[in-house]
Design a protein around this motif. Structure first.
Motif, PDB file in Angstrom:
ATOM      1  N   PRO A 166       0.817  -1.224   0.000  1.00  0.00           N
ATOM      2  CA  PRO A 166       0.000   0.000   0.000  1.00  0.00           C
ATOM      3  C   PRO A 166       0.846   1.267   0.000  1.00  0.00           C
ATOM      4  O   PRO A 166       0.359   2.331  -0.392  1.00  0.00           O
ATOM      5  N   ASP A 210      -4.636  -3.477  -2.101  1.00  0.00           N
ATOM      6  CA  ASP A 210      -3.556  -3.322  -1.105  1.00  0.00           C
ATOM      7  C   ASP A 210      -3.969  -2.329  -0.013  1.00  0.00           C
ATOM      8  O   ASP A 210      -3.664  -2.526   1.165  1.00  0.00           O
ATOM      9  N   ILE A 211      -4.638  -1.263  -0.421  1.00  0.00           N
ATOM     10  CA  ILE A 211      -5.098  -0.259   0.570  1.00  0.00           C
ATOM     11  C   ILE A 211      -6.178  -0.873   1.455  1.00  0.00           C
ATOM     12  O   ILE A 211      -6.193  -0.706   2.667  1.00  0.00           O
TER      13      ILE A 211
END
Ligand code: GLU
Length: 289
Positions: A166, A210-211
């Motif tokens: 991220p 990913d976030i």
């Protein structure tokens, strides 16, 4: 564990064939596994969301034979839970207010991340220097956040185990000046609250996961699996877009419905990956086409 999937349209324009394909993937994956399929209305963007589009979207989906197995949830009804999550992240020292204007941000942007230029952290570095009478957004302090969680991974049914990175996105916005929560935060919280076990969506959101994985770790939410499917693209490789979708390519669902087309037959054609001329399925995971 029962499989729960969802289709989460934003009511800011017409649905097109790409949405129909995404909704069918989510719907069929749940039902093939004796699970539940949910429809969620992502109407958090008050500026652009319109109730008329909600009606249209639900009618389009019903025409394709797709209905929610539970009452439809609207994000605009869940603002308190977004606030509670933001309060928790603030209390953990992981958010900071950003008062930069658009012009200031674009002048200072660093190299590109997966979603475009990366914010250089101006408001974190120079907290005192920015006039505080301006409206602000809340940004995640990515360095602190990733230090807190350590290494993370997530599992995609198609792509396998993915190492989350991220940090490539920089200090992402979690609450906007003009909206109470960002897509990333609201969708992550909703998926957890609704017990979604398999998040299905187009490969254009692959990187953003990913976030979401980071937010799941920071907020101690259950970790689902993901299924990022290919995107319907036009011959020139461009993604179908809402603004083009109802135009000449005839891909707009409500136009097709109103013209008397058989929605169930269209759904079956999409399932069999028989697309209208000029439209193909791109398996590219970047989805940047
Ligand atoms: N509301 C989002 C969209 O219309 C859905 C994204 C997701 O499925 O997570 O693109």
């Amino acid at each position: 564990m029962t499989t729960v999937t969802r289709f989460a349209p934003s009511p800011n324009g017409p649905l097109h064939l790409g949405h129909a394909y995404a909704a069918l993937v989510a719907h069929d994956l749940a039902h093939e596994r004796d699970g539940e399929f949910l429809i969620r209305v992502e109407d958090i963007d008050g500026e652009r969301s319109r109730d008329e589009w909600i009606e249209e979207h639900l009618a389009d989906l019903a025409w394709l034979g797709i209905e929610s197995d539970r009452p439809v949830v609207r994000q605009s009804e869940r603002l308190e839970s977004y606030d509670a999550a933001l309060d928790r992240l603030k209390a953990d020292g992981l958010l900071y207010p950003c008062r930069c204007t658009r012009a200031e941000i674009s002048a200072a942007m660093r190299a590109d991340g997966p979603e475009g230029p990366v914010y250089p952290g101006t408001c974190k570095k120079h907290r005192g220097d920015i006039p505080d009478d301006r409206p602000w957004a809340w940004r995640l302090d990515m360095e602190q956040a990733t230090a807190r969680t350590g290494a993370l991974f997530w599992e995609d049914e198609i792509a396998g185990i993915i190492d989350a990175r991220p940090e490539r996105f920089g200090d992402v916005i979690l609450a906007r000046k003009d909206a109470p929560a960002s897509y990333h935060l609201a969708a992550t919280l909703d998926d957890a609250a609704q017990g979604v076990t398999l998040v299905t969506r187009g490969a254009d959101l692959f990187e953003a996961t990913d976030i979401h994985r980071l937010l799941i770790a920071l907020l101690d939410l259950p970790v689902p699996h993901w299924h990022h499917h290919g995107l319907l693209v036009e011959e020139d490789g461009r993604k179908l877009a809402k603004r083009r979708g109802s135009g000449e390519d005839g891909a707009g669902l409500s136009d097709r419905r109103r013209a008397g087309e058989d929605g169930i037959a269209l759904a079956d054609a999409l399932r069999a990956q028989r697309f209208p001329a000029g439209i193909t399925l791109s398996q590219s995971l970047s989805g940047s086409a």
